[in-house]
Design an enzyme around this catalytic site. Structure first.
Site, PDB file in Angstrom:
ATOM      1  CE  LYS A 200     -38.715  21.818  36.778  1.00  0.00           C
ATOM      2  NZ  LYS A 200     -38.933  21.571  35.345  1.00  0.00           N
ATOM      3  CG  ASP A 235     -38.183  20.357  30.011  1.00  0.00           C
ATOM      4  OD1 ASP A 235     -37.180  19.671  30.272  1.00  0.00           O
ATOM      5  OD2 ASP A 235     -38.469  21.395  30.635  1.00  0.00           O
TER       6      ASP A 235
HETATM    7  C1  BGC Z   1     -35.262  19.509  35.848  1.00  0.00           C
HETATM    8  C2  BGC Z   1     -35.008  19.088  34.421  1.00  0.00           C
HETATM    9  C3  BGC Z   1     -35.785  19.972  33.467  1.00  0.00           C
HETATM   10  C4  BGC Z   1     -35.481  21.445  33.745  1.00  0.00           C
HETATM   11  C5  BGC Z   1     -36.230  22.402  32.827  1.00  0.00           C
HETATM   12  C6  BGC Z   1     -35.016  21.004  36.017  1.00  0.00           C
HETATM   13  O1  BGC Z   1     -35.382  21.393  37.311  1.00  0.00           O
HETATM   14  O2  BGC Z   1     -34.411  18.803  36.732  1.00  0.00           O
HETATM   15  O3  BGC Z   1     -35.354  17.737  34.221  1.00  0.00           O
HETATM   16  O4  BGC Z   1     -35.431  19.656  32.157  1.00  0.00           O
HETATM   17  O5  BGC Z   1     -35.811  21.744  35.078  1.00  0.00           O
HETATM   18  O6  BGC Z   1     -37.594  22.246  32.920  1.00  0.00           O
END
Ligand code: BGC
Length: 499
Positions: A200, A235
């Site tokens: 992200k 999460d």
């Molecule tokens: C992460 C996950 C997370 C998801 C939603 C992804 O980029 O790798 O661990 O649960 O985003 O937040």
């Protein structure tokens, strides 16, 4: 002034200056010529985009089947597939009898949240909650691990200093935290885990390969904070726990927000790689990290170029196709191509539109909601965000592009959900499709983008058929993850539950 070139490379649009003209304000000027050329040169690009993003039933079916197969391969061995299928070490879910004061810390995007909850047991349930939200400064997302965790510990410290009123910590106890850390972590125990990689858009140095709980503990110590992380959770896992507190039929949790992921309740005897981990309940929660899925996705040149330019090329392909961080960028890239090759906004290329990640998912959502005859909102979003002046023809094309990308994202997300349910059903016939089963959803994309949500639900029904869909409840578990993390902290508390 910049003008459209005949055959530019998209992503780094090749622009040339028109001789003898000064640089304009960046917006397009619309004349009859532009309007006429719109249909000629933009339409083929739009049609190609729609063709390549199409998700008819066979494509959905393939994605659902491949998701189920990848889950199995990931459960068989670490590295067995794109899906990491991470053991969460959460073997029992909240029952409703949890009591006491617990904290939750949620780090997963551009904000982090801190929350405290006073749990009153079976009778009183959630007695009180309070939370605070802090925006993470952009530079910390690209800085050092120490700086990021110091910032978080400082926010946590300020928040815990304001405790009072209905919140009581019995003497002699440390405040216990459920730490929701929403990035791929190789969990070592319920209260420790190694960061595999950031996702992200985070690129913090010095965290990958380290125990994130230790990073937080060290930062808390530096600030003299007397708190302890008693549960480290993703999460999705926190959402599942939070939703399960109110509804026993919740079996799956999905996040569709900036990023995306899903977790579910798995039988321990269906996890070959379990390797000595014993669960008294015979069940455990698996964090799929489905964002890394990639098998058979319908991708376009815009996806490939966005991926190549990203900080994690070749990774998180499903996430880059369906989640909120990326939808606007895919649309922007398609619009740039249409502007450059098809003069979508007239002869000039709106300069601002060339800025990566300029268009955000809320912009797409606002444009798709516009039902006015002249698509006035679309016009104002284009102008305000990208400095683009547009006529009705161009606005219609923009809405089509948004819809194409949103539809693909929503439908592929739906196929992923069916893939998970399908895998669960294959292992325990009738225990998923034969009874009421709840999928808890959270994340801004799901919550706020009704078209996306509609496409997602539509794909689920299309794949399952009306009969099986009848037992399935897909419901929004708003902010369930905060309470969920606190509940998991309670379940893994160092202290007795009743006091
Ligand atoms: C992460 C996950 C997370 C998801 C939603 C992804 O980029 O790798 O661990 O649960 O985003 O937040």
């Amino acid at each position: 002034m910049l003008v459209a070139s005949a055959s530019p490379a998209v992503g780094s649009p090749c622009l040339r200056r028109s001789p003898g003209r000064g640089r304009g304000r960046g917006g397009a000027r619309f004349g009859m010529t532009a309007a006429r050329s719109l249909s000629v040169s933009v339409v083929p690009i739009l049609k190609k985009l729609q063709r390549e993003c199409a998700t008819p039933l066979p494509v959905l079916r393939h994605v659902a089947d491949a998701m189920a197969a990848d889950m199995r391969a990931g459960l068989a061995a670490d590295g067995g597939s794109d899906l990491k299928m991470i053991l969460s070490y959460v073997d029992s879910l909240p029952r409703g009898n949890e009591k006491g004061l617990f904290y939750a810390l949620d780090l997963g995007g551009t904000n982090f949240r801190v929350l405290r909850v006073q749990l009153g047991g079976e009778e009183d349930r959630v007695v009180a909650t309070e939370f605070d939200q802090v925006t993470i400064p952009q530079e910390l997302m690209f800085g050092t691990s120490e700086k990021l965790f110091d910032f978080i510990a400082s926010g946590l410290g300020k928040f815990s200093n304001k405790e009072g009123g209905k919140f009581h910590l019995p003497p002699g106890r440390k405040r216990e935290i459920g730490f929701t850390f929403s990035f791929p972590v190789k969990q070592i125990s319920i209260d420790s885990g190694i960061l595999i990689k950031w996702t992200k858009g985070f690129a913090v140095s010095g965290t990958a390969g380290k125990d994130v709980v230790a990073c937080l503990n060290e930062a808390m110590e530096r600030r003299g904070l007397d708190m302890r992380v008693s549960a480290l959770v993703n999460d999705t896992v926190a959402t599942l726990a939070g939703a399960r507190y109110w509804d026993n039929d919740v079996m799956v949790a999905v996040i569709l927000g900036t990023g995306t992921n899903a977790c579910y309740v798995e039988r321990t005897d269906a996890i070959p790689k379990l390797d000595g981990h014993v669960s008294t309940s015979g069940r455990t929660i698996i964090n799929t990290e489905w964002g890394a899925f990639s098998n058979g996705l319908p991708l376009t040149e815009f996806d490939r170029e966005m991926d190549a330019a990203s900080i994690n090329p070749g990774e998180q392909i499903y996430e880059k196709t369906i989640s909120g961080m990326y939808l606007g960028e895919i649309v922007r890239r398609a619009l740039v191509k249409m502007a450059v090759e098809g003069a979508l906004f007239g002869k000039s290329i709106p300069h601002k539109l060339l800025t990566p990640f300029l268009l955000r998912t809320p912009d797409l959502c606002a444009m798709q909601k516009d039902e006015s005859d002249d698509l006035q909102k679309v016009g104002s979003v284009l102008y305000d965000v990208a400095g683009v002046e547009s006529n009705l023809g161009a606005r219609k094309v923009v809405v089509e592009v948004c819809d194409t990308i949103t539809k693909r994202g929503g439908r592929l997300a739906g196929a992923g959900i069916v893939g998970i349910l399908q895998k669960m059903e294959e292992d325990s016939k009738g225990l998923i499709f034969g009874k009421r089963t709840v999928v808890a959803m959270d994340g801004g994309l799901y919550e706020k983008y009704s078209q996306y949500r509609g496409y997602m639900h539509g794909a689920v029904t299309e794949l399952l058929g009306t009969e099986l869909s009848r037992n399935l409840v897909i419901e929004h578990s708003k902010d369930g993850s905060g309470i969920g993390a606190a509940l998991l902290a309670a379940a893994n508390s160092n202290y007795e539950h009743d006091f």
